[in-house]
Motif scaffolding. Structure first.
Motif, PDB file in Angstrom:
ATOM      1  N   PRO A  32       0.800  -1.228   0.000  1.00 36.36           N
ATOM      2  CA  PRO A  32       0.000   0.000   0.000  1.00 36.36           C
ATOM      3  C   PRO A  32       0.835   1.282   0.000  1.00 36.36           C
ATOM      4  O   PRO A  32       0.311   2.358  -0.287  1.00 36.36           O
ATOM      5  N   PHE A  33       2.129   1.182   0.309  1.00 36.09           N
ATOM      6  CA  PHE A  33       3.001   2.343   0.349  1.00 36.09           C
ATOM      7  C   PHE A  33       3.779   2.551  -0.952  1.00 36.09           C
ATOM      8  O   PHE A  33       4.483   3.548  -1.096  1.00 36.09           O
ATOM      9  N   HIS A  34       3.696   1.598  -1.884  1.00 38.31           N
ATOM     10  CA  HIS A  34       4.573   1.609  -3.052  1.00 38.31           C
ATOM     11  C   HIS A  34       3.921   2.305  -4.248  1.00 38.31           C
ATOM     12  O   HIS A  34       2.776   2.003  -4.596  1.00 38.31           O
ATOM     13  N   ASP A  35       4.667   3.180  -4.900  1.00 34.79           N
ATOM     14  CA  ASP A  35       4.133   3.928  -6.037  1.00 34.79           C
ATOM     15  C   ASP A  35       3.685   3.012  -7.171  1.00 34.79           C
ATOM     16  O   ASP A  35       2.764   3.347  -7.908  1.00 34.79           O
ATOM     17  N   ARG A  36       4.361   1.887  -7.338  1.00 33.11           N
ATOM     18  CA  ARG A  36       4.004   0.966  -8.420  1.00 33.11           C
ATOM     19  C   ARG A  36       2.959  -0.062  -7.988  1.00 33.11           C
ATOM     20  O   ARG A  36       2.658  -0.999  -8.732  1.00 33.11           O
TER      21      ARG A  36
ATOM     22  N   PRO B 297      -0.487   5.382   3.642  1.00 31.87           N
ATOM     23  CA  PRO B 297      -0.657   4.441   2.526  1.00 31.87           C
ATOM     24  C   PRO B 297      -1.903   4.751   1.704  1.00 31.87           C
ATOM     25  O   PRO B 297      -2.837   5.386   2.193  1.00 31.87           O
ATOM     26  N   ASP B 298      -1.897   4.277   0.485  1.00 25.55           N
ATOM     27  CA  ASP B 298      -3.072   4.348  -0.381  1.00 25.55           C
ATOM     28  C   ASP B 298      -3.663   2.941  -0.442  1.00 25.55           C
ATOM     29  O   ASP B 298      -3.199   2.095  -1.187  1.00 25.55           O
ATOM     30  N   LEU B 299      -4.690   2.705   0.358  1.00 30.00           N
ATOM     31  CA  LEU B 299      -5.255   1.365   0.460  1.00 30.00           C
ATOM     32  C   LEU B 299      -6.032   0.961  -0.785  1.00 30.00           C
ATOM     33  O   LEU B 299      -6.367  -0.211  -0.954  1.00 30.00           O
ATOM     34  N   SER B 300      -6.303   1.910  -1.660  1.00 30.20           N
ATOM     35  CA  SER B 300      -7.027   1.585  -2.893  1.00 30.20           C
ATOM     36  C   SER B 300      -6.080   1.239  -4.042  1.00 30.20           C
ATOM     37  O   SER B 300      -6.521   0.913  -5.135  1.00 30.20           O
TER      38      SER B 300
ATOM     39  N   PHE C 260      -6.150  -4.546   4.831  1.00 27.74           N
ATOM     40  CA  PHE C 260      -5.188  -3.567   4.348  1.00 27.74           C
ATOM     41  C   PHE C 260      -5.201  -3.464   2.822  1.00 27.74           C
ATOM     42  O   PHE C 260      -4.498  -2.638   2.251  1.00 27.74           O
ATOM     43  N   TYR C 261      -5.990  -4.315   2.184  1.00 30.71           N
ATOM     44  CA  TYR C 261      -6.111  -4.321   0.721  1.00 30.71           C
ATOM     45  C   TYR C 261      -7.588  -4.379   0.339  1.00 30.71           C
ATOM     46  O   TYR C 261      -8.040  -5.325  -0.306  1.00 30.71           O
ATOM     47  N   PRO C 262      -8.373  -3.376   0.723  1.00 29.57           N
ATOM     48  CA  PRO C 262      -9.827  -3.438   0.528  1.00 29.57           C
ATOM     49  C   PRO C 262     -10.260  -3.439  -0.928  1.00 29.57           C
ATOM     50  O   PRO C 262     -11.386  -3.844  -1.235  1.00 29.57           O
ATOM     51  N   ALA C 263      -9.411  -2.972  -1.849  1.00 26.60           N
ATOM     52  CA  ALA C 263      -9.784  -2.922  -3.268  1.00 26.60           C
ATOM     53  C   ALA C 263      -9.361  -4.172  -4.025  1.00 26.60           C
ATOM     54  O   ALA C 263      -9.695  -4.318  -5.209  1.00 26.60           O
ATOM     55  N   ALA C 264      -8.639  -5.066  -3.373  1.00 29.56           N
ATOM     56  CA  ALA C 264      -8.126  -6.266  -4.043  1.00 29.56           C
ATOM     57  C   ALA C 264      -9.183  -7.359  -4.130  1.00 29.56           C
ATOM     58  O   ALA C 264     -10.172  -7.365  -3.385  1.00 29.56           O
ATOM     59  N   GLN C 265      -8.948  -8.300  -5.039  1.00 29.76           N
ATOM     60  CA  GLN C 265      -9.798  -9.480  -5.179  1.00 29.76           C
ATOM     61  C   GLN C 265      -9.163 -10.595  -4.356  1.00 29.76           C
ATOM     62  O   GLN C 265      -8.163 -11.180  -4.752  1.00 29.76           O
TER      63      GLN C 265
END
Length: 285
Positions: free
Chosen positions: A123-127, A213-216, A244-249
């Motif tokens: 969640p902290f990584h730009d990529r 972090p960007d959790l999305s 911590f990964y609410p947008a993930a499958q």
């Protein structure tokens, strides 16, 4: 039988002049995907080498493994002089490895395999938004109260007795305490301790010691792999990583020792040759 992939040494440029020592495994043909393996706390990259060579052929992938700063082949000073923290490893070093993989293979899908600490930084990584799949193995928001009852005294001793005493006396956490032989810089131990004795794990550091972090960011597939007999990150804690990964499958997998043909696995052994039977689960197959 496929020929084992032969690794090439890779220099990973890190933050503030830090250089990380990596190995890149390539398949016999053109790679179809690019995978970085972020290791667990205090676990040398070479432990993952046989698994990485196997994944390179099994997934037709370019696979990158590496040592975090102040560890293994990336160490530049004696551990007593090392200043690395868990934030350095999870945020800065993991991001640097992912960035190098993106630059080397800009047209390929990016994937992550994260062992323990290795599953916490995305969640902290730009990529992170470019990662199409992550397999997080024995990873989650640990807290001493959530270990199996029989393991709690050992955890409390590590966080409140032997761990602080040895780290204060020696200036680092000796690896034999962890059972894997790799010493930890004092800063990494103290930060790890703070996270694991605090409800919410590393959330308290967001926007302070850690970036916000960007959790999305991660919208790809997230496979959470728990080990049934892991006392450090038991299955319920691994499942909590999904928060911590609410947008993930998200998909959950549970590995029993019997599936690997062994009597026990625990927290660290699943990537070893003895557990080869369950490697497809770790590789995303």
């Amino acid at each position: 039988m496929a020929t084992a992939a032969v690794p090439a040494s890779v220099n990973i440029p890190g933050v503030a002049g830090v250089s990380l020592a990596g190995l890149m495994f390539q398949p016999a043909g053109e790679p179809q995907t690019a995978i970085v393996l972020h290791g667990a706390t205090g676990v040398p990259r070479d432990y993952y080498a046989r698994f990485a060579a196997w994944v390179a052929e099994a997934r037709q992938a370019a696979v990158l493994i590496y040592d975090y700063r102040d560890c293994g082949h990336s160490a530049q000073v004696p551990v007593k002089q090392a200043r690395a923290t868990m934030a350095d490893w999870a945020v800065r070093d993991q991001a640097a490895a992912l960035e190098l993989l993106h630059q080397r293979f800009p047209e390929l899908p990016l994937e992550v395999i994260g062992h323990s600490l290795g599953g916490l930084g995305l969640p902290f990584h730009d990529r992170g938004d470019r990662v199409v799949r992550m397999v997080a193995v024995a990873s989650g928001p640990a807290h001493w109260s959530r270990h199996p009852l029989g393991f709690v005294p050992k955890a409390l001793a590590f966080w409140y007795l032997a761990g602080p005493l040895l780290t204060s006396l020696l200036g680092y956490m000796p690896g034999w305490v962890l059972g894997q032989g790799a010493h930890l810089p004092a800063g990494a131990y103290w930060e790890w301790r703070r996270w694991c004795i605090t409800p919410g794990f590393y959330r308290r550091d967001w926007g302070r010691r850690l970036p916000q972090p960007d959790l999305s960011r991660m919208k790809g597939r997230l496979r959470l792999v728990a080990i049934a007999d892991d006392p450090m990150l038991p299955p319920p804690v691994v499942r909590d990583l999904a928060g911590f990964y609410p947008a993930a499958q998200v998909e959950n997998h549970l590995i029993e020792p019997a599936a690997a043909g062994v009597a026990s696995i625990g927290h660290l052994r699943v990537f070893s040759e003895r557990c080869r039977a369950v490697w497809p689960v770790l590789a995303g197959l």
